[in-house]
Design a protein around this motif. Structure first.
Motif, mmCIF file in Angstrom:
data_model
loop_
_atom_site.group_PDB
_atom_site.id
_atom_site.type_symbol
_atom_site.label_atom_id
_atom_site.label_comp_id
_atom_site.label_asym_id
_atom_site.label_seq_id
_atom_site.Cartn_x
_atom_site.Cartn_y
_atom_site.Cartn_z
ATOM 1 N N THR A 1 0.875 -1.107 0.083
ATOM 2 C CA THR A 1 0.122 0.083 0.124
ATOM 3 C C THR A 1 0.888 1.325 0.012
ATOM 4 O OG1 THR A 1 -0.196 0.015 2.437
ATOM 5 C CG2 THR A 1 -1.949 -1.130 1.212
ATOM 6 N N GLN A 2 2.085 1.151 -0.054
ATOM 7 C CA GLN A 2 3.113 2.535 0.079
ATOM 8 C C GLN A 2 4.327 1.709 -0.412
ATOM 9 O OE1 GLN A 2 4.104 4.261 3.683
ATOM 10 N NE2 GLN A 2 3.583 2.394 4.683
ATOM 11 N N PHE A 3 5.019 2.961 -0.945
ATOM 12 C CA PHE A 3 6.483 2.692 -1.619
ATOM 13 C C PHE A 3 7.284 3.900 -1.310
ATOM 14 C CE2 PHE A 3 9.823 2.700 -4.838
ATOM 15 C CZ PHE A 3 10.344 1.733 -4.544
ATOM 16 N N ASP A 4 8.642 3.698 -0.663
ATOM 17 C CA ASP A 4 9.428 4.691 -0.398
ATOM 18 C C ASP A 4 10.423 4.641 -1.470
ATOM 19 O OD1 ASP A 4 11.457 6.538 0.638
ATOM 20 O OD2 ASP A 4 11.184 5.742 2.763
ATOM 21 N N PHE A 5 10.565 5.786 -2.179
ATOM 22 C CA PHE A 5 11.485 5.825 -3.105
ATOM 23 C C PHE A 5 13.014 6.071 -2.538
ATOM 24 C CE2 PHE A 5 8.028 6.868 -6.097
ATOM 25 C CZ PHE A 5 8.173 6.029 -7.042
ATOM 26 N N GLY A 6 13.027 6.512 -1.370
ATOM 27 C CA GLY A 6 14.477 6.905 -0.780
ATOM 28 C C GLY A 6 14.759 8.195 -1.163
ATOM 29 N N SER A 7 16.039 8.431 -1.627
ATOM 30 C CA SER A 7 16.672 9.672 -1.871
ATOM 31 C C SER A 7 16.687 9.790 -3.429
ATOM 32 C CB SER A 7 18.166 9.995 -1.410
ATOM 33 O OG SER A 7 18.131 10.914 -0.468
ATOM 34 N N ILE A 8 16.401 10.541 -4.247
ATOM 35 C CA ILE A 8 16.188 10.634 -5.601
ATOM 36 C C ILE A 8 16.729 12.133 -5.832
ATOM 37 C CG2 ILE A 8 14.665 8.863 -6.160
ATOM 38 C CD1 ILE A 8 12.514 10.985 -6.462
ATOM 39 N N PRO A 9 17.513 12.131 -7.166
ATOM 40 C CA PRO A 9 17.870 13.261 -7.752
ATOM 41 C C PRO A 9 16.837 14.442 -8.068
ATOM 42 C CG PRO A 9 18.855 11.822 -8.898
ATOM 43 C CD PRO A 9 18.114 11.144 -7.939
ATOM 44 N N GLN A 10 17.017 15.679 -8.041
ATOM 45 C CA GLN A 10 15.770 16.565 -8.327
ATOM 46 C C GLN A 10 15.959 16.417 -10.175
ATOM 47 O OE1 GLN A 10 16.512 20.661 -7.487
ATOM 48 N NE2 GLN A 10 14.247 21.252 -7.687
ATOM 49 N N GLY A 11 14.601 16.495 -10.459
ATOM 50 C CA GLY A 11 14.617 16.603 -12.104
ATOM 51 C C GLY A 11 14.594 15.135 -12.661
ATOM 52 N N LYS A 12 14.913 14.059 -11.971
ATOM 53 C CA LYS A 12 14.832 12.769 -12.279
ATOM 54 C C LYS A 12 13.451 12.090 -12.310
ATOM 55 C CE LYS A 12 17.239 8.285 -12.530
ATOM 56 N NZ LYS A 12 18.281 7.389 -12.038
ATOM 57 N N PRO A 13 12.623 11.775 -12.952
ATOM 58 C CA PRO A 13 11.429 11.286 -12.884
ATOM 59 C C PRO A 13 11.552 9.463 -12.288
ATOM 60 C CG PRO A 13 11.206 12.179 -14.858
ATOM 61 C CD PRO A 13 12.775 12.220 -14.460
ATOM 62 N N VAL A 14 10.895 9.096 -11.460
ATOM 63 C CA VAL A 14 10.758 7.883 -10.867
ATOM 64 C C VAL A 14 9.401 7.086 -10.809
ATOM 65 C CG1 VAL A 14 12.736 7.969 -9.010
ATOM 66 C CG2 VAL A 14 10.717 8.685 -8.278
ATOM 67 N N TYR A 15 9.639 5.706 -11.015
ATOM 68 C CA TYR A 15 8.360 4.867 -11.173
ATOM 69 C C TYR A 15 8.518 3.733 -10.355
ATOM 70 C CZ TYR A 15 8.188 7.991 -15.606
ATOM 71 O OH TYR A 15 8.220 8.841 -16.251
ATOM 72 N N HIS A 16 7.072 3.504 -9.774
ATOM 73 C CA HIS A 16 6.992 2.356 -9.146
ATOM 74 C C HIS A 16 5.770 1.627 -9.463
ATOM 75 C CE1 HIS A 16 7.495 -0.877 -6.008
ATOM 76 N NE2 HIS A 16 6.225 -0.621 -5.884
ATOM 77 N N THR A 17 5.665 0.235 -9.816
ATOM 78 C CA THR A 17 4.511 -0.629 -10.141
ATOM 79 C C THR A 17 3.741 -1.224 -8.919
ATOM 80 O OG1 THR A 17 5.519 -0.808 -12.506
ATOM 81 C CG2 THR A 17 3.613 -2.215 -11.862
ATOM 82 N N PHE A 18 2.823 -0.972 -8.608
ATOM 83 C CA PHE A 18 1.937 -1.751 -7.564
ATOM 84 C C PHE A 18 1.096 -2.964 -8.238
ATOM 85 C CE2 PHE A 18 2.743 2.591 -5.802
ATOM 86 C CZ PHE A 18 2.960 2.352 -4.611
#
Length: 142
Positions: free
Chosen positions: A31-48
Protein backbone atom coordinates in the motif's frame (compact mmCIF):
# COMPACT_ATOMS: atom_id res chain seq x y z
CA UNK A 1 -44.29 -8.77 13.25
CA UNK A 2 -41.51 -11.19 14.20
CA UNK A 3 -41.30 -12.38 10.60
CA UNK A 4 -40.97 -8.82 9.32
CA UNK A 5 -38.27 -8.00 11.87
CA UNK A 6 -36.40 -11.24 11.05
CA UNK A 7 -36.62 -10.50 7.32
CA UNK A 8 -35.36 -6.94 7.78
CA UNK A 9 -32.46 -8.16 9.94
CA UNK A 10 -31.52 -10.81 7.38
CA UNK A 11 -31.65 -8.22 4.57
CA UNK A 12 -29.41 -5.78 6.46
CA UNK A 13 -26.87 -8.50 7.33
CA UNK A 14 -26.83 -9.69 3.72
CA UNK A 15 -26.14 -6.14 2.51
CA UNK A 16 -23.33 -5.71 5.05
CA UNK A 17 -21.69 -8.97 3.96
CA UNK A 18 -22.04 -8.00 0.27
CA UNK A 19 -20.55 -4.54 0.89
CA UNK A 20 -17.64 -6.05 2.81
CA UNK A 21 -16.99 -8.61 0.05
CA UNK A 22 -17.13 -5.99 -2.72
CA UNK A 23 -14.79 -3.68 -0.81
CA UNK A 24 -12.30 -6.49 -0.22
CA UNK A 25 -12.26 -7.67 -3.87
CA UNK A 26 -9.15 -5.60 -4.61
CA UNK A 27 -6.01 -6.59 -2.74
CA UNK A 28 -2.86 -4.49 -3.00
CA UNK A 29 0.43 -6.39 -2.63
CA UNK A 30 1.77 -3.19 -1.00
CA UNK A 31 0.00 0.00 0.00
CA UNK A 32 3.03 2.29 0.08
CA UNK A 33 6.44 2.67 -1.50
CA UNK A 34 9.43 4.75 -0.42
CA UNK A 35 11.63 5.89 -3.31
CA UNK A 36 14.32 6.89 -0.83
CA UNK A 37 16.68 9.67 -1.97
CA UNK A 38 16.29 10.71 -5.60
CA UNK A 39 17.97 13.50 -7.58
CA UNK A 40 15.87 16.53 -8.46
CA UNK A 41 14.55 16.47 -12.01
CA UNK A 42 14.84 12.69 -12.44
CA UNK A 43 11.38 11.09 -12.67
CA UNK A 44 10.90 7.82 -10.78
CA UNK A 45 8.30 5.07 -11.16
CA UNK A 46 6.96 2.18 -9.12
CA UNK A 47 4.50 -0.52 -10.18
CA UNK A 48 1.94 -1.68 -7.63
CA UNK A 49 0.43 -5.13 -8.12
CA UNK A 50 -3.29 -5.63 -7.53
CA UNK A 51 -5.11 -8.94 -7.17
CA UNK A 52 -8.80 -9.59 -7.72
CA UNK A 53 -9.81 -11.57 -4.62
CA UNK A 54 -13.49 -11.39 -5.55
CA UNK A 55 -15.73 -13.79 -7.45
CA UNK A 56 -16.60 -11.35 -10.24
CA UNK A 57 -14.44 -9.30 -12.63
CA UNK A 58 -12.78 -6.30 -10.96
CA UNK A 59 -12.95 -2.96 -12.78
CA UNK A 60 -10.51 -0.21 -11.81
CA UNK A 61 -12.64 2.85 -12.60
CA UNK A 62 -10.13 5.59 -11.86
CA UNK A 63 -6.81 6.28 -10.14
CA UNK A 64 -6.42 9.82 -8.77
CA UNK A 65 -3.26 11.46 -7.45
CA UNK A 66 -3.20 14.38 -5.02
CA UNK A 67 -1.24 16.59 -7.43
CA UNK A 68 0.00 16.86 -11.01
CA UNK A 69 3.52 15.76 -10.02
CA UNK A 70 2.22 12.21 -9.54
CA UNK A 71 1.04 10.29 -12.60
CA UNK A 72 -0.77 6.95 -12.34
CA UNK A 73 -1.23 4.54 -15.27
CA UNK A 74 -3.43 1.42 -15.21
CA UNK A 75 -5.23 -0.99 -17.50
CA UNK A 76 -8.85 -0.16 -18.29
CA UNK A 77 -9.65 -3.86 -18.87
CA UNK A 78 -11.52 -5.76 -16.10
CA UNK A 79 -9.38 -8.11 -14.01
CA UNK A 80 -10.74 -11.66 -13.83
CA UNK A 81 -11.26 -13.32 -10.42
CA UNK A 82 -7.89 -14.53 -9.10
CA UNK A 83 -5.97 -12.58 -11.76
CA UNK A 84 -3.55 -9.70 -11.22
CA UNK A 85 -3.19 -6.24 -12.67
CA UNK A 86 -0.84 -3.32 -12.18
CA UNK A 87 -0.91 0.38 -11.40
CA UNK A 88 2.25 2.25 -12.38
CA UNK A 89 2.77 5.45 -10.38
CA UNK A 90 5.31 8.06 -11.44
CA UNK A 91 6.67 11.06 -9.57
CA UNK A 92 8.39 13.89 -11.50
CA UNK A 93 10.78 14.94 -8.67
CA UNK A 94 10.71 18.60 -9.70
CA UNK A 95 10.51 20.04 -6.18
CA UNK A 96 13.35 19.64 -3.69
CA UNK A 97 12.65 18.12 -0.27
CA UNK A 98 10.54 15.41 1.36
CA UNK A 99 7.34 14.32 -0.38
CA UNK A 100 4.45 12.04 0.50
CA UNK A 101 1.65 11.69 -2.05
CA UNK A 102 -1.65 9.84 -1.80
CA UNK A 103 -3.10 7.96 -4.76
CA UNK A 104 -6.73 6.81 -4.61
CA UNK A 105 -7.75 3.68 -6.50
CA UNK A 106 -11.48 3.66 -7.29
CA UNK A 107 -12.95 0.33 -8.36
CA UNK A 108 -16.21 -1.54 -8.94
CA UNK A 109 -18.25 1.66 -8.97
CA UNK A 110 -18.18 2.62 -5.29
CA UNK A 111 -15.11 1.19 -3.53
CA UNK A 112 -11.67 2.73 -3.05
CA UNK A 113 -8.26 2.08 -1.53
CA UNK A 114 -5.24 4.31 -0.90
CA UNK A 115 -1.65 4.00 -2.11
CA UNK A 116 1.13 6.22 -0.72
CA UNK A 117 4.41 7.09 -2.39
CA UNK A 118 7.12 9.00 -0.56
CA UNK A 119 10.76 9.92 -0.65
CA UNK A 120 13.23 12.76 -0.53
CA UNK A 121 14.34 14.82 -3.52
CA UNK A 122 17.84 16.26 -3.30
CA UNK A 123 19.25 19.05 -5.44
CA UNK A 124 21.15 17.39 -8.25
CA UNK A 125 24.46 18.86 -9.40
CA UNK A 126 24.19 20.97 -12.52
CA UNK A 127 24.88 19.06 -15.69
CA UNK A 128 24.34 15.43 -16.51
CA UNK A 129 22.47 14.39 -13.36
CA UNK A 130 19.40 16.34 -14.45
CA UNK A 131 19.24 14.18 -17.57
CA UNK A 132 19.16 11.04 -15.48
CA UNK A 133 22.87 10.32 -15.84
CA UNK A 134 25.27 10.32 -12.90
CA UNK A 135 27.32 13.45 -12.41
CA UNK A 136 30.96 13.03 -13.33
CA UNK A 137 33.61 14.10 -10.88
CA UNK A 138 35.59 17.01 -12.23
CA UNK A 139 39.25 17.64 -11.47
CA UNK A 140 39.91 20.68 -9.34
CA UNK A 141 41.96 23.36 -11.12
CA UNK A 142 45.22 24.07 -9.32
Amino acid sequence: MKKLLSLATFFLLSMAVYAQTAAEALELKETQFDFGSIPQGKPVYHTFQIINKGKAPLKVDNVNATCGCTTPEWSREPIAPGATGTIKVGYNAAAEGHFEKMVTVQYNGNSSKQIIIKGNVWRAPAGLARCGLPALSRPVAQ
